[in-house]
Design a protein around this motif. Structure first.
Motif, PDB file in Angstrom:
ATOM      1  N   VAL A 170      72.796  38.128  49.408  1.00 21.69           N
ATOM      2  CA  VAL A 170      72.470  38.871  50.534  1.00 21.69           C
ATOM      3  C   VAL A 170      72.364  37.920  51.922  1.00 21.69           C
ATOM      4  O   VAL A 170      72.796  38.233  53.011  1.00 21.69           O
ATOM      5  N   ALA A 171      72.187  36.972  51.779  1.00 21.62           N
ATOM      6  CA  ALA A 171      71.944  35.871  52.780  1.00 21.62           C
ATOM      7  C   ALA A 171      72.115  34.304  52.285  1.00 21.62           C
ATOM      8  O   ALA A 171      71.590  34.031  51.117  1.00 21.62           O
ATOM      9  N   ARG A 172      72.742  33.539  53.262  1.00 17.43           N
ATOM     10  CA  ARG A 172      72.490  31.906  52.828  1.00 17.43           C
ATOM     11  C   ARG A 172      71.860  31.283  54.351  1.00 17.43           C
ATOM     12  O   ARG A 172      71.953  31.599  55.124  1.00 17.43           O
ATOM     13  N   SER A 173      71.156  30.173  53.854  1.00 20.13           N
ATOM     14  CA  SER A 173      70.567  29.418  54.859  1.00 20.13           C
ATOM     15  C   SER A 173      70.651  27.891  54.639  1.00 20.13           C
ATOM     16  O   SER A 173      70.206  27.457  53.700  1.00 20.13           O
ATOM     17  N   ASP A 209      67.814  31.995  62.522  1.00 17.11           N
ATOM     18  CA  ASP A 209      68.403  33.446  62.175  1.00 17.11           C
ATOM     19  C   ASP A 209      68.594  33.470  60.857  1.00 17.11           C
ATOM     20  O   ASP A 209      68.218  34.571  60.052  1.00 17.11           O
ATOM     21  N   GLU A 210      69.258  32.439  60.365  1.00 11.77           N
ATOM     22  CA  GLU A 210      69.570  32.352  58.775  1.00 11.77           C
ATOM     23  C   GLU A 210      68.530  32.278  57.969  1.00 11.77           C
ATOM     24  O   GLU A 210      68.507  32.688  56.719  1.00 11.77           O
ATOM     25  N   PHE A 211      67.551  31.378  58.423  1.00 11.05           N
ATOM     26  CA  PHE A 211      66.403  31.069  57.713  1.00 11.05           C
ATOM     27  C   PHE A 211      65.601  32.267  57.206  1.00 11.05           C
ATOM     28  O   PHE A 211      65.108  32.730  56.138  1.00 11.05           O
ATOM     29  N   LEU A 212      65.505  33.243  58.633  1.00  9.59           N
ATOM     30  CA  LEU A 212      64.574  34.323  58.322  1.00  9.59           C
ATOM     31  C   LEU A 212      65.293  35.412  57.439  1.00  9.59           C
ATOM     32  O   LEU A 212      64.562  36.417  57.075  1.00  9.59           O
ATOM     33  N   ARG A 213      66.460  35.296  57.580  1.00 15.07           N
ATOM     34  CA  ARG A 213      67.176  36.511  56.593  1.00 15.07           C
ATOM     35  C   ARG A 213      66.995  36.145  55.121  1.00 15.07           C
ATOM     36  O   ARG A 213      66.964  37.126  54.382  1.00 15.07           O
ATOM     37  N   ILE A 214      66.385  34.929  54.757  1.00 15.69           N
ATOM     38  CA  ILE A 214      66.203  34.612  53.434  1.00 15.69           C
ATOM     39  C   ILE A 214      64.813  34.594  53.134  1.00 15.69           C
ATOM     40  O   ILE A 214      64.124  35.181  52.218  1.00 15.69           O
ATOM     41  N   PHE A 215      64.013  33.876  53.967  1.00 15.78           N
ATOM     42  CA  PHE A 215      62.466  33.648  53.888  1.00 15.78           C
ATOM     43  C   PHE A 215      61.676  34.828  54.935  1.00 15.78           C
ATOM     44  O   PHE A 215      62.049  34.766  55.985  1.00 15.78           O
ATOM     45  N   PRO A 216      61.022  35.698  54.182  1.00 15.52           N
ATOM     46  CA  PRO A 216      60.324  36.644  54.971  1.00 15.52           C
ATOM     47  C   PRO A 216      59.105  36.016  55.953  1.00 15.52           C
ATOM     48  O   PRO A 216      58.038  36.399  55.603  1.00 15.52           O
ATOM     49  N   LEU A 217      59.239  35.603  56.932  1.00 16.59           N
ATOM     50  CA  LEU A 217      58.268  34.993  57.659  1.00 16.59           C
ATOM     51  C   LEU A 217      57.955  35.505  58.886  1.00 16.59           C
ATOM     52  O   LEU A 217      56.765  35.282  59.794  1.00 16.59           O
TER      53      LEU A 217
END
Lengths: 247, 407
Positions: free
Chosen positions: B93-96, B122-130
């Motif tokens: 789905v995504a990588r960060s 941007d990439e971090f928020l695609r993985i972790f729903p913060l």
């Protein structure tokens, strides 16, 4: 003829100027002389550490032994009696008598203040001569606490692992003792300031007997380090710096 | 057959005793099932909490770094340039990328040890729903000297959005360096570690301060289905140099640590079972003692010892079946309620449970575990069976007259 005399006079002036500069010490020579005073090969000492944190004052006493790259500190005040620190080369161990536990201090633990003081474990780990770790330049001369001082700047020598990227030192012009030292991070942020409050002549060397360290990332804290007695080049038993001796 | 019928008749004849003993067994079974369901629910939540806020489903890490990960070294890092060649895998789905480092957080007055994490926002928020976890401020952008941290950590140092902090770090050459940053946002999640120990800064700022530009500790990957992680990890490893490994979520240290914590909880469950067993044994023994006179009478009428033991054990197992079934039925209702409605601990106690490291924010839900139902039912039968043998032996061995006059 006049032209020749003029040239001759100019030559003499230049020679004299050169000789005058040669008499001035280089930054490296100043630090070397300071190292000669402050760097300890083998010594045993009794010392006191007064940690001041806001209005709270804690006093810790200790005896310590140093031999080249090795060091042993044994705390003697009632609360910490028997707590020991052993440095062997690049390794540092701590022993708590109550827990009878031997702990190796490594990684980010080395950044913490030793026994809650403003001296980090890393500070006590660096035992190399400053001339081996830094490239010094002479910034000028200043008077500090009524003493004429050289002001020097040391930048970490390429390839050397040092805690502080830059250090600014005020070195006594006559006694070659560091009266003050500012320690900086690579970003330029001032991290610590160490000041020498009292020095003493022991044999042919001057030695700092009272120092104050302030961690500039914390407010209202300082640590006073007072050497009560020191003996240079004593006989230290061979097994002093062993892990077995730590327990 | 006669003895079995007699045993069943005895169960009906001594209705009160049968019901009371069965109720005790049912209560033990019910409590176990509820406890097991809550533990299983919490385990699922703690795994999800770690996956959703710290580990992701899969991590790409240098194998040597993996062995030393706990120390957060700046050695054996991955090159962003090198990783750019790794194309997206099926189910990703995504990588960060993340650069983790130990640091001391200072507010100018005091310091605290923390874990710094350099991230690409941007990439971090695609993985972790913060996004919806910000209680103040917002996420920073790359290149900004800003930081995001847990509200709880900020409270400890009396910090607010807009305040400036200093992160004292040691760079790759072991030299002290500082990251001076403004607090851009404060978050509050159900992950206590994120709330209390982590400070996020832009990856480029962290890389520069640590003298490891364009390098990261790991790349975190989010998958469509977490159960596919081991398979996809193998696929990724096949496309990477041998020195780099891909580790699914169930192999990550934080997860195995959480698993170890759950093993501790399982020990508690076992203790609960033992207590339940003691209660059952006690009830069965007391019931046997109560029937001493009856045993003496039956013996006087010619019943043999082994027949008496058979009678006793059958009755006891019958009670075990009754109690076990009732407990399982009650458990079914209880667990169903726990799974559907849950328990809102903070409403009950007025305390935020995430303060204690319990990954619960709001309501805590149970989880279905059919194996637990089977396990506890069999357990109640086995305990009832074995618990009845010693008193039966003891009573059957007694002289009939002594047994009749036992009281």
């Amino acid at each position: 003829m006049k032209r020749l005399i003029g040239l001759f006079l100019c030559f003499l002036f230049l020679v004299h100027l050169g000789a005058a500069f040669a008499a001035e010490l280089t930054a490296e020579e100043i630090i070397r002389r300071r190292d000669h005073n402050e760097y300890v090969n083998t010594a045993s000492a009794e010392a006191e550490m007064i940690i001041v944190n806001n209005n709270r004052k804690t006093t810790k006493t200790m005896v310590s032994y140093a031999d080249e790259d090795n060091g042993l500190v044994i705390f003697t005040n009632p609360r910490d009696r028997g707590t020991k620190f052993l440095k062997r080369g690049d390794d540092l161990w701590m022993f708590f008598p109550d827990a009878e536990e031997l702990i190796k201090i490594s990684g980010h633990m080395l950044n913490q203040g030793m026994m809650g003081s403003d001296f980090s474990y890393q500070d006590i780990m660096e035992s190399d001569k400053l001339t081996d770790l830094y490239d010094f330049t002479l910034l000028g001369e200043e008077e500090l606490n009524g003493r004429p001082c050289y002001v020097l700047e040391g930048i970490a020598a390429p390839g050397k692992e040092v805690s502080y990227y830059r250090r600014k030192s005020w070195v006594d012009k006559e006694k070659f003792i560091g009266w003050k030292e500012e320690l900086y991070a690579r970003s330029g942020r001032l991290l610590k300031v160490m000041e020498t409050k009292r020095i003493e002549q022991i044999g042919e060397r001057w030695y700092p007997m009272e120092m104050v360290m302030e961690d500039k990332l914390r407010k209202n804290t300082r640590t006073e380090f007072i050497v009560r007695a020191i003996e240079f080049n004593p006989e230290i038993p061979a097994d002093t710096f062993t892990l077995e001796n730590l327990r | 057959m006669f003895l079995t019928k007699l045993a069943l008749k005895n169960l009906i004849r001594h209705r009160n005793r049968t019901l009371i003993t069965a109720c005790i067994i049912a209560a033990a079974v019910f409590l176990y099932l509820i406890f097991d369901s809550l533990i299983a629910g919490m385990t699922d939540m703690s795994y999800d909490t770690l996956i959703d806020y710290e580990t992701g489903h899969l991590q790409i890490v240098h194998r040597d770094y993996w062995a030393e990960e706990e120390k957060l070294p700046l050695e054996d890092l991955l090159s962003l340039e090198e990783l750019a060649t790794l194309s997206q895998v099926d189910g990703e789905v995504a990588r960060s990328p993340e650069l983790a480092f130990p640091a001391r957080l200072s507010n100018g007055m005091n310091e605290l040890p923390v874990v710094g994490k350099g991230i690409i926002p941007d990439e971090f928020l695609r993985i972790f729903p913060l996004e919806d976890k910000f209680v103040a401020g917002s996420m920073f952008a790359l290149g900004e000297y800003k930081a995001v941290m847990g509200k709880r950590l900020a409270d400890l140092l009396d910090l607010q959005v807009g305040d400036f902090i200093t992160l004292l770090v040691r760079d790759k050459n072991e030299t002290f360096n500082t990251i001076e940053a403004e607090i851009g946002g404060l978050i509050h999640t159900i992950n206590a570690n994120v709330n209390q120990n982590v400070v996020y800064v832009p990856l480029d700022i962290a890389g520069h301060a640590l003298a490891v530009p364009e390098k990261v500790s790991k790349v975190i990957i989010k998958l469509e289905d977490k159960n596919g992680a081991p398979r996809i990890a193998r696929e990724i490893e096949a496309r990477l140099p041998a020195k780099i490994g891909a580790y699914p979520w169930n192999e990550l240290e934080a997860i195995t640590f959480a698993g170890a914590k759950n093993a501790g909880i399982m020990v508690m469950t076992t203790i609960l079972l033992v207590i339940a067993a003691i209660a059952i044994v006690n009830t069965v023994i007391l019931a046997a003692l109560e029937r001493m006179g009856e045993i003496g009478m039956m013996k006087a009428m010619g019943l043999q010892e082994k027949e008496l033991i058979y009678l006793f054990v059958t009755e006891s197992v019958g009670i075990g079946i009754l109690g076990g079934l009732a407990g399982v039925l009650l458990g079914l209702i209880g667990v169903a309620l726990l799974v559907r409605i849950g328990i809102d601990w903070s409403a009950q106690t007025g305390v935020d449970m995430s303060s204690f490291g319990i990954p619960v924010l709001g309501t805590m839900y149970g989880s279905w575990n059919p194996l637990a139902f089977l396990r506890i039912f069999c357990f109640s039968l086995i305990v009832s069976f074995f618990a009845s043998i010693p008193p039966a032996y003891w009573a059957a061995a007694k002289d009939p007259i002594e047994a009749i006059e036992y009281r």
